[in-house]
Design a protein around this motif. Structure first.
Motif, PDB file in Angstrom:
ATOM      1  N   VAL A   1       0.846  -1.190   0.000  1.00 25.68           N
ATOM      2  CA  VAL A   1       0.000   0.000   0.000  1.00 25.68           C
ATOM      3  C   VAL A   1       0.881   1.238   0.000  1.00 25.68           C
ATOM      4  CG1 VAL A   1      -1.806   1.260   1.226  1.00 25.68           C
ATOM      5  CG2 VAL A   1      -1.788  -1.256   1.258  1.00 25.68           C
ATOM      6  N   GLU A   2       0.610   2.141  -0.918  1.00 28.47           N
ATOM      7  CA  GLU A   2       1.401   3.373  -1.045  1.00 28.47           C
ATOM      8  C   GLU A   2       1.484   4.111   0.280  1.00 28.47           C
ATOM      9  OE1 GLU A   2       1.216   7.570  -3.552  1.00 28.47           O
ATOM     10  OE2 GLU A   2       0.434   5.721  -4.469  1.00 28.47           O
ATOM     11  N   ASN A   3       2.705   4.491   0.652  1.00 24.03           N
ATOM     12  CA  ASN A   3       3.006   5.256   1.861  1.00 24.03           C
ATOM     13  C   ASN A   3       2.492   4.571   3.131  1.00 24.03           C
ATOM     14  OD1 ASN A   3       4.293   7.450   3.095  1.00 24.03           O
ATOM     15  ND2 ASN A   3       2.361   8.559   3.317  1.00 24.03           N
TER      16      ASN A   3
ATOM     17  N   GLY B   1       0.857  -1.948  -5.075  1.00 26.18           N
ATOM     18  CA  GLY B   1       0.564  -3.015  -6.021  1.00 26.18           C
ATOM     19  C   GLY B   1       0.635  -4.357  -5.335  1.00 26.18           C
ATOM     20  N   SER B   2       0.233  -5.383  -6.029  1.00 28.17           N
ATOM     21  CA  SER B   2       0.267  -6.723  -5.458  1.00 28.17           C
ATOM     22  C   SER B   2       1.695  -7.238  -5.400  1.00 28.17           C
ATOM     23  CB  SER B   2      -0.601  -7.670  -6.297  1.00 28.17           C
ATOM     24  OG  SER B   2      -0.094  -7.765  -7.613  1.00 28.17           O
TER      25      SER B   2
ATOM     26  N   GLY C   1       7.524 -15.427  -6.218  1.00 28.35           N
ATOM     27  CA  GLY C   1       7.777 -15.612  -7.647  1.00 28.35           C
ATOM     28  C   GLY C   1       7.792 -14.329  -8.438  1.00 28.35           C
ATOM     29  N   ASP C   2       7.308 -13.228  -7.845  1.00 30.79           N
ATOM     30  CA  ASP C   2       7.356 -11.944  -8.545  1.00 30.79           C
ATOM     31  C   ASP C   2       8.800 -11.515  -8.768  1.00 30.79           C
ATOM     32  OD1 ASP C   2       4.650 -11.674  -8.739  1.00 30.79           O
ATOM     33  OD2 ASP C   2       4.441 -10.164  -7.162  1.00 30.79           O
ATOM     34  N   THR C   3       9.051 -10.858  -9.886  1.00 35.31           N
ATOM     35  CA  THR C   3      10.387 -10.361 -10.163  1.00 35.31           C
ATOM     36  C   THR C   3      10.661  -9.072  -9.397  1.00 35.31           C
ATOM     37  OG1 THR C   3       9.568  -9.174 -12.100  1.00 35.31           O
ATOM     38  CG2 THR C   3      10.467 -11.377 -12.467  1.00 35.31           C
ATOM     39  N   VAL C   4      11.941  -8.835  -9.145  1.00 33.19           N
ATOM     40  CA  VAL C   4      12.401  -7.610  -8.491  1.00 33.19           C
ATOM     41  C   VAL C   4      13.456  -6.984  -9.389  1.00 33.19           C
ATOM     42  CG1 VAL C   4      13.494  -6.606  -6.455  1.00 33.19           C
ATOM     43  CG2 VAL C   4      11.986  -8.588  -6.200  1.00 33.19           C
TER      44      VAL C   4
ATOM     45  N   SER D   1       4.010  -3.527 -10.949  1.00 30.34           N
ATOM     46  CA  SER D   1       3.555  -2.172 -10.662  1.00 30.34           C
ATOM     47  C   SER D   1       4.125  -1.554  -9.396  1.00 30.34           C
ATOM     48  CB  SER D   1       2.021  -2.147 -10.587  1.00 30.34           C
ATOM     49  OG  SER D   1       1.554  -3.034  -9.589  1.00 30.34           O
ATOM     50  N   ALA D   2       4.315  -2.325  -8.325  1.00 28.46           N
ATOM     51  CA  ALA D   2       4.742  -1.734  -7.051  1.00 28.46           C
ATOM     52  C   ALA D   2       6.158  -1.186  -7.148  1.00 28.46           C
ATOM     53  CB  ALA D   2       4.649  -2.769  -5.937  1.00 28.46           C
ATOM     54  N   LEU D   3       6.402  -0.083  -6.446  1.00 29.23           N
ATOM     55  CA  LEU D   3       7.706   0.564  -6.479  1.00 29.23           C
ATOM     56  C   LEU D   3       8.118   0.937  -5.060  1.00 29.23           C
ATOM     57  CD1 LEU D   3       9.878   1.620  -8.512  1.00 29.23           C
ATOM     58  CD2 LEU D   3       8.748   3.847  -8.357  1.00 29.23           C
ATOM     59  N   LEU D   4       9.311   0.480  -4.649  1.00 34.56           N
ATOM     60  CA  LEU D   4       9.863   0.773  -3.332  1.00 34.56           C
ATOM     61  C   LEU D   4      11.087   1.663  -3.468  1.00 34.56           C
ATOM     62  CD1 LEU D   4       9.826  -2.773  -1.648  1.00 34.56           C
ATOM     63  CD2 LEU D   4       7.967  -1.090  -1.777  1.00 34.56           C
TER      64      LEU D   4
END
Length: 314
Positions: free
Chosen positions: A36-38, A142-143, A147-150, A102-105
């Protein structure tokens, strides 16, 4: 972002997704969740409006620790995300990580103070989280799932070197062209600047960006020709600790297929500290063309420089 670049640079994967609904309890592997953003990982007690919204740990570090008989399970170190194929502790604060599609850290902290009551430290004599754990804030939600790529989003700085540009007598078109191409290939532009064709100014700016760890890739545009004030290569070489001649050679080789004037380029490239510096021509067309010849390979070189990948075996 260029989809092909995203796929080519996706070098790591999520191996566990962990959360705890109450502070002071061991995180459990839920395998998938929502960033979740922020805030952080949805439902995690450590989420909130602060700089340590998400905790991450390299799976390779966990595996090495377990090889010593630790017997820890996912979440035991308090990590939200475990990541294989990426040495997280070597990444700089401010570096960005794209999770899945989609998610960005954004990394905010490397390491932490271990709790005196840490069961792992008491049993093993040490805990790897204080030195090897990293923390991040969620820039875009994002979800996230096992297995998700980084993908590491490397930081880029773009310097336009032009007397007239620095004096406000000429519109800078090369800098924006370079920024657009770099961003399209997944780089995060953290610094842009127009400076004059002055040896000391160029060298000082490059030293600042490298020594203060402001950027991973520094692209200069302008000052690589035969004019008396074209001193970018000399100023660049004065700050380098290691040269990377293959980059400039590849750019000239690609340019020679377009124009014989490419042989007149004196552009150079090399390393200072943990940053890569690459000179580009001063024209918007030439700068974009030359960067286009090498940009797909630069990320691999930066990863090796940062020790974020293993040794090159290809």
């Amino acid at each position: 972002m260029n989809k092909e670049s995203l796929e080519d640079n996706a070098l790591a994967v999520i191996t566990s997704v962990c959360r705890s609904e109450r502070r002071g309890t061991v995180k459990q592997n839920i395998e998938s969740g929502v960033l979740v953003e922020n805030f952080g990982l949805e439902g995690d007690a450590h989420g909130g409006n602060w700089h340590r919204q998400v905790s991450l740990l390299s799976q390779d570090s966990i595996d090495a620790f377990n090889a010593r008989g630790a017997g820890v399970i996912p979440g035991a170190f308090g990590e939200n995300l475990a990541v294989s194929g990426l040495d997280l502790k070597t990444l700089p604060v401010g570096c960005q990580l794209r999770i899945g599609g989609s998610a960005l850290l954004e990394l905010t902290q490397i390491g932490k103070t271990c709790h005196s009551s840490c069961e792992i430290a008491q049993r093993m004599g040490e805990c790897i989280m204080p030195k090897e754990g990293v923390f991040a804030r969620v820039l875009r939600g994002g979800s996230v799932a096992v297995g998700d790529t980084v993908q590491v989003i490397w930081r880029a700085a773009v310097l336009t070197i032009s007397d007239k540009g620095a004096a406000g007598l000429r519109e800078d078109k090369s800098g924006p062209a370079v920024c657009a191409l770099a961003e399209n290939h997944g780089y995060h532009i953290v610094h842009t600047q127009i400076i004059p064709d002055d040896f000391d100014t160029i060298a000082q700016t490059l030293r600042m960006l490298c020594d203060e760890d402001r950027a991973d890739l520094i692209l200069t545009t302008g000052g690589t020709g035969f004019a008396p004030r074209d001193v970018t290569p000399e100023a660049t070489e004065s700050v380098l600790t290691r040269w990377t001649p293959g980059i400039a050679e590849a750019m000239r080789a690609g340019s020679l297929a377009i124009t014989p004037r490419a042989m007149l380029s004196r552009a150079t490239a090399g390393i200072r500290a943990r940053a890569l510096i690459v000179n580009l021509p001063g024209s918007p067309k030439g700068a974009a063309e030359n960067l286009g010849f090498v940009i797909d390979t630069l990320g691999h070189g930066i990863a090796l420089l940062k020790s974020a990948e293993g040794e090159c075996a290809r």
